[in-house]
Scaffold this active site. Sequence first.
Site, short mmCIF file in Angstrom:
data_model
loop_
_atom_site.label_atom_id
_atom_site.label_comp_id
_atom_site.label_asym_id
_atom_site.label_seq_id
_atom_site.Cartn_x
_atom_site.Cartn_y
_atom_site.Cartn_z
N GLY A 89 -11.53 -20.53 2.17
CA GLY A 89 -11.58 -21.17 0.86
C GLY A 89 -10.21 -21.41 0.25
N ASP A 90 -9.23 -20.57 0.58
CA ASP A 90 -7.91 -20.72 -0.02
C ASP A 90 -7.18 -21.98 0.44
OD1 ASP A 90 -7.81 -18.50 -1.78
OD2 ASP A 90 -7.49 -17.16 -0.09
#
Length: 806
Positions: free
Chosen positions: A567-568
């Site tokens: 997700g980052d």
Amino acid sequence: MGGLEGLRVLELGEGVAAAYAAKLMADLGADVLKCEPPGGDRTRRAGPFPRGQEGDGDASGLFLYLNTNKRSRLHDPAELDALAGDADLVVHDLHLRDHGTWGLDTDALRARHPRLVVCSITPFGLTGPYRDLWAEELTVNHGGGWAWLSPGASERPDLPPLMPFGHQASLQAATSAATVALAAVEAARRDGIGDHVDVSVQSHVASMLEAAFIAWTYPGFVADRLGVRTLNPWKIFRCRDGLVFLVAVEQDQWLRLVELMGSPEWAGEEVFATPEARNANADALNLLLEAWTEQQPAEWLWHEGQRRRICTAPVLTMEQVADQPHLRERAFFVEVDQPGAGRVVQPGAPFRLSGGAWQLRRPAPRLDEHAGAGFGPRPPGGAAGATSESTPNRRPGPLDGVRVLDLSWVWAGPFASLQLAHLGADVIKVETGDRLCLGRRLPFHPPGVEPSLNTSGYFNQWNQAKRGLVLDLADPRGLALAKELVAQCDVLVENFAAGVLDRLGLGEAELHRARPDLVVASVTGYGQSGPCRDYMGYGPTAAPLSGLASLTGYPGEGPAEVGIAYGDPAAGIVAAWGVVAALAERARTGQGQRIDVSLWESTLVCQPEGWMAWAMRGEQPERRGNRHPAHAPHGCYRSRPAHDTADSEQAGAWVTIACTSEEGWQGLCTVVGPALGDDPRFATATGRKAHEDDLDRAVEAWTSERDRWETTWALQAAGVAAFPTLSPRDLATDPHLEARGFLERLRHPEVGARTHTGLPWRLTERHDRVRAPAPTLGQHTAEVLADVLGYGPEGVAELVAAGVLR
């Protein structure tokens, strides 16, 4: 004009990467003309298809998702020059061997049309030793190092490294390509000089490996997919009615988890008292913890854990994703009336823009629906075309002159601002005395160097080419200085939890009071609105929430972690794309914007195959490991260990092979011999898929007797997409990455010249290398206050003495 209205994009090729890069622009208002080969884009044949319409090229779910808001015509090489001359940007994913068929000569096009930007997105880029290699999604995922780390914390060394489901590598590289290409187009509008943006998917994958790359180039540790996490608990746990991902990074989170469990006696034992103790006893910890989670409903554990500030997330199927109130309230899904397929619900925007430019204006086109179409005469305005007379790569980057205030920390926000720094922006990283970037404190220090706040490879990787300033935002004078800086910046990037900026006195109204045309990119786990807006959203939660974890895994096995905190970087590159798009809109309207980026949504937009299978067929695709839904062999196979290259006896040495055409299969048979070619079970594509287990065993019997590179070169010479699974150690000395200038070794004042990943793309006309190492703590405080705010030495010294600055 709002959004990217007026931008003209010519799309060539037939795959995922170029189509998605062009879709990102089309959905913001660009006019995208898609030129397809006579049989149509190959994603028209990929599916998933509505029931009863299998093989209908106008109803393939992957094609429909990738091509909203575009026009389609059949490609005519004789018309390419005229079409390109009327366009601002040509984006393609054509291999060098296909340029002649399509009539593409990038150098000649740019010579005739100096303002034109050409963006190529290919597996290894168009330069370097690997540029001519055959490749598929499997190839670049393993060749870029992601699969080496996946599935995370595996207990199965007998199983191969694992690619995540779908086209994650291509979609991430495509978002990067759109970001760089649009920045180059805007630079060309200012000075009349176009460019060639050469994006390597392998390099982009290698640029998003979290701490794995610098774990090797700093402390000398080779991260892989096996073993336990360095932080525990961190795992997908079984619940009474599903699965939940749970991670407790900080000691206070562990204590809250113990309280949630009712403070069982075992949790108070010395062997679980500290993070170090939990790491040393992770196996016992996970067994005891799972005995408790198995008694809890997954939905309850998610919400109750989050209520207590424990990072939990359910492992959702696509059916469950579709039923999430948070996504519904944020109006994430959109319904498209698609001719030939009916009304289809699709994932919406990768971010929310306050300006509202994102919208689906038309469905994906039928093949050649806009036969013979072009762009029409170019409207007046913009810089006249000019011929480059300077040495290549000496012009400043496309975002030269843009100033960015970076209030982010750890990975998602710094990854976003790093992309802007790569493009030439002046990025000012602000840290506060009581909130120094967590990356500085992570233990990735090189041997022989006294550890300090300046020696962690984690911080030094994600903050290259930024200027560093330490400012006390809790002090009214520090807050006033922050507002002064905002007034002199074009962009602000932050990844505080929702609402924190407001509490600091830097809410949206305050920011735009200081700078009315400011572009603000806010990155959080769940976004700035919706019932889950206050939930903790660490990067690893995005794969479970988006359905990716439920789709990823070995055949017959359960859902898997995808090896990185996906997700980052997914949200980070989306934020960078949003910033560049907002700056392009601001250049025409004078308006600033707020870009609301959610890790959940940034990852979910990259699941088109999984989502469209549910939306169009009501099916959840089965976990298939490294396999392809239609072709075989397509997998990762054990190779003969080589002590000089294999990173550990347990992790093994592996090579990928992907035969997605009859020509590729015949090439494989030519090299391997009668064991494959003479077996009647494998004579047809259908037969190979039906007997895939036996086929894989036969292939691995051959590869296991050979070095991975020996296999690669033999098969590549026969036209087969083959490539090793590369580890971080492999990547750090890879000759292709060296040749493309991807590996950077700028000298840092405390750690010296360490290897970092650099830019995954090359430019022809503008600067395309990392300009400086990461800043030491407060390195540029005085410099920034002097050249941005005009403070003299005495004024800076007074603020330092008062503790406002450092």
